[in-house]
Design a protein around this motif. Structure first.
Motif, PDB file in Angstrom:
ATOM      1  N   TYR A   1      59.826  -5.897  65.417  1.00 16.19           N
ATOM      2  CA  TYR A   1      60.617  -5.004  66.843  1.00 16.19           C
ATOM      3  C   TYR A   1      59.280  -5.122  67.885  1.00 16.19           C
ATOM      4  O   TYR A   1      57.973  -5.096  67.808  1.00 16.19           O
TER       5      TYR A   1
ATOM      6  N   GLY B   1      57.727   2.997  73.126  1.00 15.30           N
ATOM      7  CA  GLY B   1      58.543   2.691  72.925  1.00 15.30           C
ATOM      8  C   GLY B   1      58.267   2.198  70.915  1.00 15.30           C
ATOM      9  O   GLY B   1      59.358   1.840  70.090  1.00 15.30           O
TER      10      GLY B   1
ATOM     11  N   PHE C   1      57.965  -3.167  71.304  1.00 11.57           N
ATOM     12  CA  PHE C   1      58.276  -2.291  71.355  1.00 11.57           C
ATOM     13  C   PHE C   1      58.630  -1.846  72.831  1.00 11.57           C
ATOM     14  O   PHE C   1      58.839  -1.068  73.199  1.00 11.57           O
ATOM     15  N   TYR C   2      58.481  -2.997  73.035  1.00 17.32           N
ATOM     16  CA  TYR C   2      58.203  -3.183  75.132  1.00 17.32           C
ATOM     17  C   TYR C   2      59.621  -3.248  75.114  1.00 17.32           C
ATOM     18  O   TYR C   2      60.069  -1.931  75.874  1.00 17.32           O
TER      19      TYR C   2
ATOM     20  N   MET D   1      61.802  -2.926  73.196  1.00 23.54           N
ATOM     21  CA  MET D   1      62.604  -2.208  71.877  1.00 23.54           C
ATOM     22  C   MET D   1      63.968  -2.751  71.208  1.00 23.54           C
ATOM     23  O   MET D   1      65.400  -1.999  71.591  1.00 23.54           O
TER      24      MET D   1
ATOM     25  N   SER E   1      69.361  -4.005  69.986  1.00 21.16           N
ATOM     26  CA  SER E   1      68.187  -3.700  70.434  1.00 21.16           C
ATOM     27  C   SER E   1      68.320  -2.141  69.837  1.00 21.16           C
ATOM     28  O   SER E   1      69.295  -1.303  68.558  1.00 21.16           O
TER      29      SER E   1
ATOM     30  N   ARG F   1      62.166   1.873  83.138  1.00 20.79           N
ATOM     31  CA  ARG F   1      63.061   1.231  82.395  1.00 20.79           C
ATOM     32  C   ARG F   1      62.974   1.343  81.224  1.00 20.79           C
ATOM     33  O   ARG F   1      64.156   0.984  81.038  1.00 20.79           O
TER      34      ARG F   1
ATOM     35  N   TYR G   1      64.930  -5.695  68.140  1.00 20.98           N
ATOM     36  CA  TYR G   1      65.123  -5.819  66.796  1.00 20.98           C
ATOM     37  C   TYR G   1      65.316  -7.217  67.157  1.00 20.98           C
ATOM     38  O   TYR G   1      66.518  -7.686  67.497  1.00 20.98           O
TER      39      TYR G   1
END
Lengths: 217, 83
Positions: B19, A176, B21-22, B24, B36, A66, B26
């Motif tokens: 941000y 991430g 993070f999952y 990725m 992205s 993913r 902003y």
């Protein structure tokens, strides 16, 4: 009947591949240990070579697939597009080496044996000014699973293990976080500090070895 | 941090981007825009500033990806996650 999601399909694929992944890991680890014997048998006491082998976990593998896409979201329109076999590190071996002078010898020995494997350089953000190498290819244990081996300085290898076990293992999605601009800068600071630490350590060991009693193996 | 990266960080911070993070990326819920990590990496600060400042599309979220072909199911999932 409930619809199978892309994640469901990938989970099924993972468990059908698992026995093969284990065979690849075992074969690759055994080959690497064998080919490094000329070095591991002659290490002096302060030199270290750690060889660790692993099969990527199911959740981690799906999450990696993913995260490799810019959308970080599987598109339902093309479920057949996704396969864990696209990953290059479902099974892998990491060789962590100290000092850096040994690292090149380890690298030379392994690339002489794994001639067909493809270099897959680490991004600068991952290793900073350290020399570190990564290759992927097919082991003789499988024609479909792509495996990976890495040759890295020991301080980096152990830092990654701590980072992985302490931060990411409970929840792979947290990986991430490392791509945030600020976090990349913090990681670069850690790499610079580790590099300075290893350089100084190696310098002192080398000088001490030259001046004092020789450190034997 | 290089000057360009620090400038990009400041542009996003000053415009109220957080941000995720999952995914990725902003994002800013008020502006309904998301960038992205790859887009931020591959565009210079001036281009990023221009995209941050340009008026939002009133009909929905605007996604800034290097790959502009966002599948409909992906768009739906992202909009739902960021809502």
């Amino acid at each position: 009947m409930a619809t199978q999601t892309i994640e469901d399909r990938l989970r099924a694929e993972y468990f059908s591949l698992l026995p093969e992944l284990v065979r690849v890991r075992e074969r690759l680890e055994a080959e690497i240990r064998y080919h490094l014997l000329p070095i591991t048998q002659e290490l002096v006491r302060y030199e270290r070579i750690l060889i660790s082998a692993r099969v990527k976990g199911c959740i981690s593998a799906i999450d990696r697939l993913r995260r490799d896409m810019e959308f970080r979201t599987f598109a339902e329109e093309v479920p057949e597009k996704y396969s864990l076999l696209d990953l290059h590190d479902l099974a892998g071996v990491r060789v962590s080496v100290f000092p850096q002078s040994r690292l090149d010898k380890v690298h030379d020995l392994l690339t002489a044996h794994f001639r067909e494997w493809i270099p897959d350089p680490f991004p600068y953000e991952a290793t900073g000014d350290f020399r570190a190498y990564k290759y992927h290819g097919h082991s003789e244990a499988s024609k479909v699973v792509v495996a990976e081996f890495q040759v890295v300085p020991i301080v980096i290898g152990l830092f990654w293990e701590v980072e992985h076990d302490a931060l990411y293992k409970p929840l792979p999605e947290l990986k991430g976080i490392g791509d945030d601009l600020e976090m990349r800068d913090r990681s670069a600071q850690v790499l610079r500090a580790l590099r300075a630490f290893e350089d100084e350590f190696e310098k002192l060991v080398t000088r001490g070895n030259a001046a004092g009693p020789k450190l034997s193996n | 941090m290089t000057t360009a990266v620090a400038t990009k960080k400041a542009i996003l911070d000053n415009a109220g981007y957080a941000y995720d993070f999952y995914h990725m990326l902003y994002f800013n819920r008020d502006a309904r825009k998301a960038f992205s990590v790859e887009f931020v990496d591959d565009h210079d600060p001036e281009e990023l500033e221009k995209r941050v400042q340009e008026p939002s599309d009133a009909t929905g979220w605007q996604f800034y990806f290097n790959n502009p072909a966002v599948p409909e199911s992906v768009r739906r999932k992202l909009e739902s996650a960021l809502a």
